[in-house]
Design an enzyme around this catalytic site. Structure first.
Site, PDB file in Angstrom:
ATOM      1  N   CYS A   2       0.854  -1.184   0.000  1.00  0.00           N
ATOM      2  CA  CYS A   2       0.000   0.000   0.000  1.00  0.00           C
ATOM      3  C   CYS A   2       0.888   1.231   0.000  1.00  0.00           C
ATOM      4  CB  CYS A   2      -0.907   0.003   1.218  1.00  0.00           C
ATOM      5  SG  CYS A   2      -1.657  -1.579   1.606  1.00  0.00           S
ATOM      6  N   LYS A 600       3.127  -3.875  -6.876  1.00  0.00           N
ATOM      7  CA  LYS A 600       4.478  -3.741  -7.416  1.00  0.00           C
ATOM      8  C   LYS A 600       5.527  -4.225  -6.425  1.00  0.00           C
ATOM      9  CE  LYS A 600       7.367  -2.259 -10.597  1.00  0.00           C
ATOM     10  NZ  LYS A 600       7.403  -2.912 -11.914  1.00  0.00           N
TER      11      LYS A 600
END
EC number: 2.6.1.16
Length: 605
Positions: A2, A600
């Site tokens: 996050c 990612k």
């Protein structure tokens, strides 16, 4: 996974907080929220979905205040709903959190038994309730923060606002978190790139640290509550680089950046003028080690597998490689040698845990990373930057080929140090590496039309099979992973020699079989496998001019690449695999840069 940002200063912060979240979108998220404090009152706006939805909420009901925190969330505990979005409020406490509180169920039961009423399904809410409980018990804000940190377990980064303190953000980390120093204001971010629009003067917290941040400075404490100093440094993160330019997606941009960034990376490790290895290739004493351990995850693991082939064949250096999530649990008998860890972000939780495991066993640590300011880089004895620049698309492209380029240069250095390659062989190898960026540019400029035609057909398929031998086997795995990540097709990848051990049963007239087969020492055996496939499947052959002339097979399509040295073939042959995945996903209409459920940087185990 996050994103966290925080600002305390003298200007309104709500819009700036959302702007700071934008560079963190590449991490992936499914909801977002912001909290500010004004006139002694906490206020928040939250929204499911993208930041545009949060902006609409703020447009309808603006937030005032010169102190605030904000968050993008990937759901782990609880559905991706507005109710579960951060920040969480409890009795004058606001919390945003990255990571996982591993003992949240135990804490939740304890707090509920004491009367706490939970409003969400998240693990984060226990942090807010713990802080509120300790404040009710009479502890001050700092004492409550310290007591809470003593109770929670896991990998996390936290930012906290207390309603009775309108001038301070508190933060803690056992995951990535950076503090930015401004002029009369201070910043907090889970990634330095989020702070780049505001400041380049950064202090990185280390695991166990917690901080009290005011608009004129920061006080940092270790896990035991002792005051500590952490150095300030100038960050190289550049927000202006996070731009698609004229490309439709970041992934497309990053595919086409590869010739340029690989040239930059190689220049760091080899001297293309006199065709020799630079000293950066010698940061590990390859001459003195008897073996090398490699640990990494995902695409980095596949780069590591190719590196294993190279180190063992050309440097005669035995390599033990394992996926980082399994590495330390295998209890590998580690000799006091060296270990190499590969990670684009330098924050991958499993890889970092494996690094610390090896460090505790006395191994010399090398990190192949893109983020030179990352935790992994800071905790390593030697850092091998891949110099790919910011990579925003979730699917690895330029980071993968830059990792391979660096491993190829290290393999040259290892071979030279161990006396397994001659001076002439070193020069020939570096000559091939130096030629690679230009060849990559030629390939990218020539193959897109045929790739688009093939991709349109692949977009109608449910299953695809990838095959390869030697270093082309990990490359087949990488091609399948790319297609899986962004198109949601279910590809499978196998070593070509394993066809008769099960995979052959999958092949029918509807299944495309993508075969990666440069004309190398494995080519004839791979052709034999293709002849078996051709009886029932549809072959897409990726080969070079010599391979195309020699195969004499009836294929669905043959992609012909330049004939290149074996050491650079994996980088060249990765290009059509990346483009096939990209264009297939585009035809299918998926979110190419932020595929569902993926992030990612995986900062939790």
């Amino acid at each position: 996974m996050c994103g966290i940002v925080g600002i305390v200063g003298h200007q309104p912060v709500s819009e700036r907080l959302v702007e700071a979240l934008e560079p963190l979108e590449y991490r992936g998220y499914d909801s977002a929220g912001v909290a500010t404090m004004d006139a002694g009152t906490l206020q928040r706006r939250r929204a499911e979905g993208k930041l545009g939805n949060l902006r609409e909420k703020l447009k309808e009901a603006p937030l005032s205040g010169t102190i605030g925190i904000a968050h993008t969330r990937w759901a782990t505990h609880g559905a991706p709903t507005e109710r579960n979005a951060h920040p969480h409020f409890t009795e004058g406490v606001a919390v945003v959190h990255n990571g996982i509180i591993e003992n949240f169920a135990e804490l939740k039961d304890e707090l509920a038994a004491g009367g706490a009423e939970f409003q969400t399904e998240t693990d984060t809410e226990v942090v807010a309730h713990l802080l509120a409980k300790y404040r009710r018990d009479g502890l001050g804000r700092r004492e409550a923060m310290h007591a809470m940190l003593k109770r929670v377990k896991g990998a996390y980064a936290l930012a906290v606002l207390f309603e009775d303190d309108p001038s301070t953000i508190m933060a803690a980390r056992t995951g990535p978190l950076a503090i930015g120093h401004g002029n009369g204001e201070m910043f907090l971010g889970s990634d330095a790139i989020a702070l780049a629009p505001f400041t380049n003067e950064i202090t990185y917290l280390i695991d166990g640290d917690w901080a009290v941040i005011g608009k004129t400075g920061v006080h940092i404490f270790d896990f035991d509550g002792n005051v500590v100093e952490r150095p300030r440094q100038i960050s190289t993160a550049a927000a202006f680089l996070v731009d698609k330019g004229n490309h439709r997606h970041f992934m497309e941009k990053e595919i086409y950046e590869q010739p340029e960034v690989i040239a930059i990376a190689l220049g760091h490790y080899v001297n293309v003028i006199d065709k020799s290895c630079r000293s950066d290739s010698d940061a590990i004493d390859f001459a003195g080690v008897e073996s090398l351990a490699i640990s990494c995850c995902g695409t980095a693991y596949l780069a590591g597998l190719i590196g294993k082939y190279w180190f063992e064949r050309y440097a005669r250096l035995p390599v033990e490689i394992a996926v980082a999530s399994e590495f330390r649990y295998r209890e590998i008998p580690l000799s006091p040698q060296s270990a190499l860890f590969i990670s684009q972000s330098g924050e991958t939780a499993d890889t970092l845990a494996s690094l610390r495991y090896c460090k505790a066993h006395g191994l010399r640590i090398g990190a192949v990373v893109n983020a030179r300011e990352s935790t992994m880089a800071r905790e390593s004895d030697a850092v091998f930057p891949i110099l790919a620049g910011p990579e925003i698309g979730v699917a690895r492209t330029k980071a993968f080929t830059c990792q391979l380029a660096v491993l190829a240069a290290l393999r040259a250095g290892a071979g030279k140090a161990r006396g397994t390659i001659s001076g002439d062989e070193e020069q020939a190898l570096i000559k091939s590496l130096a030629e690679m960026p230009a060849i990559m540019g030629q390939v990218l400029n020539s193959i897109q039309p045929e790739i688009e035609v093939l991709s349109r057909e692949l977009s109608n398929c449910r299953d695809v099979l990838y095959l390869g031998r030697g270093t082309s086997f990990p490359l087949a795995m990488e091609g399948a992973l790319k297609l899986k990540e962004i198109s949601y097709i279910q590809p499978k990848s196998y070593a070509a020699g394993q066809l008769k051990h099960g995979p052959y049963a999958l092949i029918d007239e509807n299944m495309p079989v993508i075969v990666i087969a440069p004309h190398d020492r494995f080519f004839d055996k791979t052709v034999t496998n293709m002849q078996e496939v051709a009886r029932g499947g549809r072959i897409i052959l990726i080969t070079d001019e010599k391979g195309a002339a020699a195969s004499k097979l009836d294929t669905m399509h043959t992609i012909v690449l330049p004939e290149v040295d074996e050491i650079i073939a994996p980088m060249i042959f990765s290009l059509p695999l990346q483009l096939l995945a990209y264009h297939t996903a585009v035809f299918m209409g998926t979110d190419v840069d932020q595929p569902r459920n993926l992030a990612k940087s995986v900062t939790v185990e």
